[in-house]
Every structure is written in structure tokens, then in C-alpha cells.
Design an enzyme around this catalytic site. Structure first.
Site, short mmCIF file in Angstrom:
data_model
loop_
_atom_site.label_atom_id
_atom_site.label_comp_id
_atom_site.label_asym_id
_atom_site.label_seq_id
_atom_site.Cartn_x
_atom_site.Cartn_y
_atom_site.Cartn_z
N ASP A 251 -1.30 1.73 10.22
CA ASP A 251 -2.35 0.97 11.07
C ASP A 251 -1.60 -0.39 11.30
O ASP A 251 -2.16 -1.34 12.01
CB ASP A 251 -3.51 0.87 10.46
CG ASP A 251 -3.69 0.60 9.04
OD1 ASP A 251 -2.55 0.49 8.45
OD2 ASP A 251 -5.07 0.56 8.65
N TYR B 239 0.06 -7.74 -1.90
CA TYR B 239 -1.07 -7.11 -1.31
C TYR B 239 -2.39 -7.68 -1.67
O TYR B 239 -2.56 -7.17 -2.82
CB TYR B 239 -0.82 -5.71 -1.62
CG TYR B 239 -1.86 -4.72 -0.79
CD1 TYR B 239 -2.33 -5.01 0.63
CD2 TYR B 239 -2.77 -3.87 -1.62
CE1 TYR B 239 -3.51 -4.48 0.89
CE2 TYR B 239 -3.81 -3.10 -1.25
CZ TYR B 239 -3.95 -3.57 0.33
OH TYR B 239 -5.12 -2.70 0.58
N ASP C 238 0.64 -8.32 2.98
CA ASP C 238 -0.72 -8.05 3.74
C ASP C 238 -1.89 -9.15 3.07
O ASP C 238 -1.94 -8.91 1.91
CB ASP C 238 -1.27 -6.79 3.70
CG ASP C 238 -2.53 -6.51 4.32
OD1 ASP C 238 -2.89 -7.54 4.84
OD2 ASP C 238 -2.98 -5.19 4.27
N GLU D 252 0.85 -1.01 -0.05
CA GLU D 252 -0.03 0.03 0.01
C GLU D 252 0.78 1.23 -0.02
O GLU D 252 0.78 2.11 0.64
CB GLU D 252 -1.03 0.10 1.09
CG GLU D 252 -2.25 -0.62 0.95
CD GLU D 252 -3.32 -0.28 1.67
OE1 GLU D 252 -4.53 0.63 1.12
OE2 GLU D 252 -3.48 -0.62 2.92
N ASN E 90 -4.81 -10.09 4.18
CA ASN E 90 -5.92 -9.71 4.46
C ASN E 90 -6.93 -11.00 4.70
O ASN E 90 -8.00 -11.22 4.27
CB ASN E 90 -6.71 -8.75 3.36
CG ASN E 90 -6.39 -7.34 3.70
OD1 ASN E 90 -6.79 -6.81 4.62
ND2 ASN E 90 -6.07 -6.59 2.58
#
Length: 271
Positions: free
Chosen positions: A262, A124, A161, A40, A163
């Protein structure tokens, strides 16, 4: 030789490096990592290089896959030595040539850097949304990534990441997320299929049977203070390098105010 690899979703490279005091640039100046996978970035090549200028001036090499859509996705790899080869976008080898996927090759979600004795990828994965076309797209991307992972013949570490929380240990509030993207049965089964194919979830292997260690916390409420997080940033490794992992840490900031994303860096030392 020993290698330290980190992965971190920066939640916007310009925002992360723009924070003063204890931001990303300060972390880069202090880290002992040899290779860092970023997700990101949300920035063009020019913008990313400008944001990381102090680190690049200090000797880091940057490989990156720009976002396919403005302000979305974007992955990169920082390394202390220049890669022997870089492959941008999920795809396949064909007669010695890298052929990116027609659907995902230019979306800024996958990047490989090849070094002497192993290859590292930064990935990602889509957030998704249950029972929508966005979730279908996420599954298609996972299928493409899985095909690349199973085709690998070198020692390989794919970081990023994802997710996806693989098990109940990976999400603090797993009961409240059973029907939500990130904890759906098909997503979790995909991770299991990669482990069955020979990949090692390195952090879980080094931290068996415990909740977390979480690597993402919502900015909302007191999720960070209460450590109500998700473990969705993985190192999946296959080959000799998977057996060399000896220490894994989540570099969680001491306080909410000191966060520069985050997510927190997930760092693994490979002997």
C-alpha cells in the site's frame, strides 16, 4: 561517490515477495538503488531471508531488526555492500557500546547501518490513535528517535514510514484529518523540530510547494486511482549528504493491480 537510497514499507515481506509478475522481487531485480530501507517486514530473520532468497543470492546484504511481537513491525536494510557496523533497536552509544532502549530496543522499529562515509537508518513509527495510550507510546518513540538523530555526528540519512504528514501539502484530505493520528499538531511539530535541528526533508526540498508526491494510499475505495494519498515516507538527512540529493521520485505503480504494497518506494539519488 553517487549513492541511490530507497525506502519502502513492504506491508509484509512474505506477501510482497509472493506476488508474481510485478512484485517486490521483480522490483529488486530492476532497481538501481544501492541501499533500500524496509519497514513492516512482519517476519523472523529466517522467514525474511527465505522471502528474499533470490535477491540475497544475487549479492544483496541484509541487516534486520526482527519484530518484537509476531506479525507486527520489523525493519531491515538491504545494501549492495556490507555495512561496517549494524545497530539494532533505537538506543544510544555508551563507552563505544550500543545500548538499546529498554522500551523500544526490541520492538523491530529501528535499525542503523554504518558505511564508510555515512550512516543510514530504517525506522517504522507507530500509527498511533489520538487521545489513547497508543498515541502516548508514539510520542515516546519519537522522543527516543529524536534524541538519536540529534546525537549523530556523522553524515546521516534516516528513512522510513513516519506515519506523520508534516504539512497540508502532505495529505490530500488534510481537512478531514486535523484531529486524527498522523496529522496532529504535536506530531507535525516534532518533524519541524528535526528540521530546525538541521535535518532536511529531502523529497520536499526537491519538490517544493506541490501536493505530495504521495507515497501511501489506502486499499479502500478509489484512493489510488484518484491519487488521494499521504506523504508519510521520508528521507531526513543531515550533513554533507543532505546537500548531495539531486533527484527524488516516488515509484508509483502504473495501476492499482500492479501494486505490491500500500506504499510505494521513495527513491533519492545522492551525488
Amino acid at each position: 561517490m553517487p549513492t541511490i537510497i530507497s525506502t519502502i514499507n513492504v506491508n509484509g515481506i512474505r506477501a510482497a515477495t509472493g506476488k508474481t509478475g510485478k512484485g517486490m522481487l521483480e522490483w529488486l531485480a530492476a532497481t538501481e538503488a544501492d541501499i533500500i530501507c524496509l519497514q513492516e517486514t512482519r517476519a523472523t530473520d529466517e522467514q525474511t531471508r527465505a522471502a528474499l532468497a533470490p535477491a540475497l543470492d544475487a549479492g544483496w546484504f541484509l541487516s534486520l531488526a526482527e519484530p518484537g511481537a509476531k506479525g507486527r513491525a520489523g525493519v531491515a536494510i538491504l545494501s549492495r555492500r556490507e555495512p561496517n557496523a549494524v545497530r539494532v533497536g533505537i538506543g544510544r552509544e555508551e563507552n563505544g557500546t550500543w545500548v538499546p532502549s529498554a522500551e523500544f530496543g526490541g520492538t523491530g522499529r529501528y535499525l542503523e547501518a554504518e558505511f564508510d562515509d555515512f550512516t543510514v537508518a530504517s525506522v517504522y513509527v507507530h500509527t498511533g490513535e489520538a487521545d489513547t495510550p497508543m498515541q502516548d507510546e508514539k510520542y515516546r518513540f519519537l522522543d527516543a528517535v529524536g534524541a538519536r538523530m540529534t546525537a549523530q555526528t556523522r553524515d546521516f540519512v534516516i528513512c522510513g514510514d513516519w506515519n506523520i504528514g508534516h504539512t497540508e501539502l502532505d495529505i490530500k484530505n488534510w481537512k478531514g484529518n486535523i484531529k486524527n493520528a498522523g496529522f496532529l499538531p504535536q506530531e507535525r511539530a516534532w518533524v519541524s523540530s528535526m528540521i530546525a535541528a538541521g535535518y532536511v526533508d529531502v523529497v520536499r526540498e526537491l519538490h517544493p510547494g506541490i501536493d505530495g508526491p504521495y507515497s501511501w494510499w489506502s486499499y479502500r475505495g478509489r484512493a489510488y486511482d484518484n491519487d488521494a494519498g499521504w506523504r508519510i515516507d521520508y528521507h531526513l538527512a543531515r550533513g554533507d549528504i543532505a546537500t548531495r540529493a539531486k533527484q527524488a521520485v516516488v515509484e508509483r505503480a502504473a495501476t492499482y493491480a500492479l501494486r505490491w504494497s500500500d506504499h510505494a518506494p521513495v527513491t533519492v539519488q545522492y551525488r
